[in-house]
Write a protein that holds these residues in place. Structure first.
Motif, PDB file in Angstrom:
ATOM      1  N   ASP A  40       4.659 -11.005 -13.048  1.00 27.20           N
ATOM      2  CA  ASP A  40       5.248 -10.573 -14.319  1.00 27.20           C
ATOM      3  C   ASP A  40       4.203 -10.583 -15.445  1.00 27.20           C
ATOM      4  N   PHE A  41       3.305 -11.554 -15.377  1.00 26.97           N
ATOM      5  CA  PHE A  41       2.320 -11.728 -16.433  1.00 26.97           C
ATOM      6  C   PHE A  41       1.174 -10.727 -16.315  1.00 26.97           C
ATOM      7  N   LEU A  42       0.679 -10.481 -15.084  1.00 24.95           N
ATOM      8  CA  LEU A  42      -0.504  -9.649 -14.884  1.00 24.95           C
ATOM      9  C   LEU A  42      -0.198  -8.228 -14.424  1.00 24.95           C
ATOM     10  N   GLY A  43       0.931  -8.023 -13.707  1.00 26.72           N
ATOM     11  CA  GLY A  43       1.223  -6.716 -13.143  1.00 26.72           C
ATOM     12  C   GLY A  43       0.306  -6.384 -11.981  1.00 26.72           C
ATOM     13  N   SER A  44       0.316  -5.108 -11.556  1.00 24.69           N
ATOM     14  CA  SER A  44      -0.541  -4.665 -10.445  1.00 24.69           C
ATOM     15  C   SER A  44      -1.872  -4.150 -11.010  1.00 24.69           C
ATOM     16  N   PRO A  45      -2.981  -4.299 -10.276  1.00 20.02           N
ATOM     17  CA  PRO A  45      -3.059  -4.913  -8.951  1.00 20.02           C
ATOM     18  C   PRO A  45      -3.354  -6.407  -8.977  1.00 20.02           C
ATOM     19  N   GLU A  46      -3.737  -6.959 -10.144  1.00 17.45           N
ATOM     20  CA  GLU A  46      -4.165  -8.361 -10.198  1.00 17.45           C
ATOM     21  C   GLU A  46      -3.060  -9.307  -9.735  1.00 17.45           C
ATOM     22  N   GLY A  47      -1.827  -9.007 -10.151  1.00 20.50           N
ATOM     23  CA  GLY A  47      -0.726  -9.899  -9.807  1.00 20.50           C
ATOM     24  C   GLY A  47      -0.396  -9.934  -8.326  1.00 20.50           C
ATOM     25  N   GLU A  48      -0.867  -8.927  -7.594  1.00 20.15           N
ATOM     26  CA  GLU A  48      -0.577  -8.896  -6.157  1.00 20.15           C
ATOM     27  C   GLU A  48      -1.317  -9.996  -5.414  1.00 20.15           C
ATOM     28  N   ILE A  49      -2.389 -10.520  -5.986  1.00 16.06           N
ATOM     29  CA  ILE A  49      -3.102 -11.627  -5.352  1.00 16.06           C
ATOM     30  C   ILE A  49      -2.200 -12.852  -5.265  1.00 16.06           C
ATOM     31  N   GLY A  50      -1.376 -13.052  -6.289  1.00 11.47           N
ATOM     32  CA  GLY A  50      -0.424 -14.157  -6.248  1.00 11.47           C
ATOM     33  C   GLY A  50       0.597 -13.988  -5.140  1.00 11.47           C
ATOM     34  N   ILE A  51       1.016 -12.740  -4.893  1.00 10.53           N
ATOM     35  CA  ILE A  51       1.957 -12.471  -3.804  1.00 10.53           C
ATOM     36  C   ILE A  51       1.297 -12.784  -2.466  1.00 10.53           C
ATOM     37  N   VAL A  52       0.027 -12.411  -2.337  1.00  9.17           N
ATOM     38  CA  VAL A  52      -0.717 -12.712  -1.108  1.00  9.17           C
ATOM     39  C   VAL A  52      -0.784 -14.222  -0.897  1.00  9.17           C
ATOM     40  N   GLN A  53      -1.091 -14.964  -1.955  1.00  8.88           N
ATOM     41  CA  GLN A  53      -1.195 -16.420  -1.813  1.00  8.88           C
ATOM     42  C   GLN A  53       0.145 -17.023  -1.387  1.00  8.88           C
ATOM     43  N   ALA A  54       1.227 -16.564  -1.988  1.00  7.13           N
ATOM     44  CA  ALA A  54       2.545 -17.082  -1.612  1.00  7.13           C
ATOM     45  C   ALA A  54       2.849 -16.765  -0.151  1.00  7.13           C
ATOM     46  N   CYS A  55       2.518 -15.544   0.270  1.00  5.82           N
ATOM     47  CA  CYS A  55       2.750 -15.144   1.659  1.00  5.82           C
ATOM     48  C   CYS A  55       1.979 -16.044   2.613  1.00  5.82           C
ATOM     49  N   LEU A  56       0.712 -16.284   2.330  1.00  7.41           N
ATOM     50  CA  LEU A  56      -0.104 -17.131   3.194  1.00  7.41           C
ATOM     51  C   LEU A  56       0.386 -18.574   3.179  1.00  7.41           C
ATOM     52  N   TYR A  57       0.830 -19.042   2.022  1.00 13.48           N
ATOM     53  CA  TYR A  57       1.353 -20.411   1.947  1.00 13.48           C
ATOM     54  C   TYR A  57       2.574 -20.551   2.860  1.00 13.48           C
ATOM     55  N   LEU A  58       3.470 -19.585   2.793  1.00 16.00           N
ATOM     56  CA  LEU A  58       4.672 -19.654   3.612  1.00 16.00           C
ATOM     57  C   LEU A  58       4.336 -19.609   5.100  1.00 16.00           C
ATOM     58  N   ALA A  59       3.426 -18.704   5.455  1.00 15.50           N
ATOM     59  CA  ALA A  59       3.105 -18.539   6.872  1.00 15.50           C
ATOM     60  C   ALA A  59       2.443 -19.777   7.453  1.00 15.50           C
ATOM     61  N   THR A  60       1.694 -20.520   6.633  1.00 17.32           N
ATOM     62  CA  THR A  60       0.968 -21.696   7.133  1.00 17.32           C
ATOM     63  C   THR A  60       1.712 -22.998   6.886  1.00 17.32           C
ATOM     64  N   VAL A 106       0.830  -1.207   0.000  1.00 18.64           N
ATOM     65  CA  VAL A 106       0.000   0.000   0.000  1.00 18.64           C
ATOM     66  C   VAL A 106       0.862   1.254   0.000  1.00 18.64           C
ATOM     67  N   ALA A 107       2.020   1.181   0.694  1.00 17.76           N
ATOM     68  CA  ALA A 107       2.911   2.337   0.777  1.00 17.76           C
ATOM     69  C   ALA A 107       3.739   2.533  -0.489  1.00 17.76           C
ATOM     70  N   GLY A 108       3.645   1.600  -1.433  1.00 14.80           N
ATOM     71  CA  GLY A 108       4.337   1.780  -2.701  1.00 14.80           C
ATOM     72  C   GLY A 108       5.602   0.971  -2.869  1.00 14.80           C
ATOM     73  N   GLU A 109       5.807  -0.044  -2.022  1.00 20.91           N
ATOM     74  CA  GLU A 109       7.001  -0.874  -2.170  1.00 20.91           C
ATOM     75  C   GLU A 109       6.952  -1.625  -3.502  1.00 20.91           C
ATOM     76  N   GLU A 110       8.123  -1.859  -4.082  1.00 19.99           N
ATOM     77  CA  GLU A 110       8.212  -2.599  -5.333  1.00 19.99           C
ATOM     78  C   GLU A 110       7.825  -4.060  -5.066  1.00 19.99           C
ATOM     79  N   PRO A 111       6.766  -4.580  -5.713  1.00 19.27           N
ATOM     80  CA  PRO A 111       6.328  -5.957  -5.439  1.00 19.27           C
ATOM     81  C   PRO A 111       7.414  -6.999  -5.657  1.00 19.27           C
ATOM     82  N   LEU A 112       8.288  -6.783  -6.632  1.00 21.90           N
ATOM     83  CA  LEU A 112       9.337  -7.775  -6.876  1.00 21.90           C
ATOM     84  C   LEU A 112      10.332  -7.839  -5.721  1.00 21.90           C
ATOM     85  N   TYR A 113      10.533  -6.723  -5.030  1.00 21.27           N
ATOM     86  CA  TYR A 113      11.397  -6.763  -3.836  1.00 21.27           C
ATOM     87  C   TYR A 113      10.771  -7.667  -2.771  1.00 21.27           C
TER      88      TYR A 113
END
Length: 446
Positions: free
Chosen positions: A320-340, A281-288
């Motif tokens: 890489d394929f969808l960009g923002s904001p749609e591609g951020e859902i994939g980042i969320v899924q990866a984050c949740l997968y790792l946490a669980t 939300v603060a503007g961080e680069e999603p790839l980072y």
């Protein structure tokens, strides 16, 4: 709140009220240290500032805290409290010539018995050489330095300068402190804020701990013609929220990525998602963020769930394929997968141990029987002699010794009993037992 400063006599200049045309934040600037909100841990009788004022002597200090928490006000009131001459400069607009002038004037004032408090706003913006320029004047008492910074002094200020100053940490203003500022504004304007109680709470929350921002918002509300109290939705339409404080190359960036990584490591999916949202939300680069998630996948999950790494790489492909904001859902899924996912740092610890051993024994020759022998000469001197092809052995396992002759077998990787790694542990234990059996029976080749 202590009344330590209640009867404090202040110089006449500090009593002069700003004109009615001045911004609300200036008109409400504290007149005594006891009026500073949210920093009682410093200004109270037992706080560092309270004790210094009671003793009548100030040490040089660095005031470190978020924007809008009272750093400038405290510096001015400190000078008033002990009767010092106050000089204010900003590192953004001042250079070496300005500093030389300030120090020369301070020395002149000192000869007439007037000590100088030099307040340097944004002190972290001075470069290292400029910071070193303060040292002799701080050491000989020409000035008492009070620097203000929103950045971590450990990273932004010279060690030599830090060693000569106390670092005092100002807190982000909480709800009660911000509510007190609103009540003072209402008292000054002699009318209540034209909002409902729910909208008032929303207004305070929108300030994100910044008192100056809040008072600017209050001033806007008082300046417009509002015929009935605004609710939260109407307030949101009228005012803008304070943007989060977030610099990609400064401490806030590293604090949030650290919080994200450690929430994943601690299997707190909700907290991990919160810090992920804070960054994006603060503007961080999603790839980072994806790079850090991928690191967590192998450092903190590893072989307990090898699919964690694939999830991160898939999320990167999706972004890489969808960009923002749609591609951020994939980042969320990866984050949740790792946490669980089940956690293991066994592979990470194995890497460190193996690297350490390689540095210590890096010139040892592998055993002759596993060396490649592409030439007749190499074959004639024993390269590859006695090598057992594991696929031809019973159970596909020869039990040969693969370590250098001068080195004992090592154990770098110690899998846990969690997730997929529990099965890996069973395999390793089985093969180790078979090695011992083959060695005892004389059946192990090599």
């Amino acid at each position: 709140m202590s009344d330590l400063f209640a009867d404090q006599e202040l110089p006449t200049a500090s009593r002069e009220a700003p004109p009615d045309s001045a911004p609300l934040a200036d008109r409400l600037r504290p007149r005594t240290l006891s009026e500073v909100v949210g920093q009682e841990h410093l200004t109270g009788a037992d706080g560092a500032i309270g004790r210094m004022v009671a003793a009548g002597k100030l040490a040089s200090m660095i005031l470190w805290g978020p924007p809008g928490t009272g750093k400038t006000s405290i510096a001015r009131l400190l000078a008033d409290a002990v009767g010092m001459r106050f000089v204010n400069i900003s590192a953004v607009f001042s250079g070496v010539a300005d500093l030389k002038k300030v120090f020369a004037e301070a020395r002149t004032a000192a000869r007439s018995g007037q000590q100088t408090l030099l307040f340097v706003d944004e002190i972290h913006r001075f470069n290292r050489a400029q910071q070193d320029g303060f040292l002799p004047y701080v050491e000989d008492g020409t000035v008492t330095l009070v620097g203000a910074t929103t950045e971590n002094p450990s990273f932004e200020l010279n060690a030599a300068l830090l060693s000569r100053c106390q670092v005092l940490i100002l807190r982000r203003l909480d709800h009660d402190a911000l509510d007190e500022l609103v009540r003072r504004a209402e008292g000054l304007d002699r009318r209540p804020l034209p909002v409902t109680e729910e909208a008032r709470d929303a207004l305070i929350a929108s300030a994100d701990g910044d008192g100056r921002f809040l008072l600017n918002q209050v001033e806007t509300l008082f300046s417009v013609d509002i015929d009935r109290p605004l609710g939260p939705a109407e307030l949101s339409d009228l005012l803008h929220r304070r943007l989060p404080v977030y610099d990609k190359d400064r401490e806030g960036h590293y604090n949030l990525i650290s919080a994200l990584h450690k929430s994943i490591r601690g299997s707190d999916a909700q907290a991990a998602l919160y810090y992920l949202a804070r960054m994006l939300v603060a503007g961080e680069e999603p790839l980072y963020v994806l790079r850090r998630l991928t690191r967590a996948a192998v450092e903190d999950i590893g072989m307990a769930d090898p699919n964690a790494l694939l999830q991160c790489l898939a999320a990167k492909e999706m972004y890489d394929f969808l960009g923002s904001p749609e591609g951020e859902i994939g980042i969320v899924q990866a984050c949740l997968y790792l946490a669980t996912a089940p956690k293991s740092n066994a592979a990470y610890m194995a890497q460190k141990a193996a690297w350490r051993s390689a540095k210590e024994t890096g010139s040892l020759m592998p055993p002759m029987h596993i060396l490649n022998a592409p030439t007749k000469l190499m074959k004639s001197v024993g390269y590859g002699k006695g090598y057992a092809y594991d696929h031809d052995a019973d159970e596909g396992f020869s039990g040969q010794d693969y370590w250098p002759e001068e080195m004992e077998a090592q154990s770098f990787y110690e899998p846990t009993d969690r997730g997929f790694e529990a099965r890996v542990r069973e395999r390793l234990e089985f093969w180790e037992q078979r090695r011992r059996e083959l060695k005892q029976s004389g059946g192990a080749a090599g």
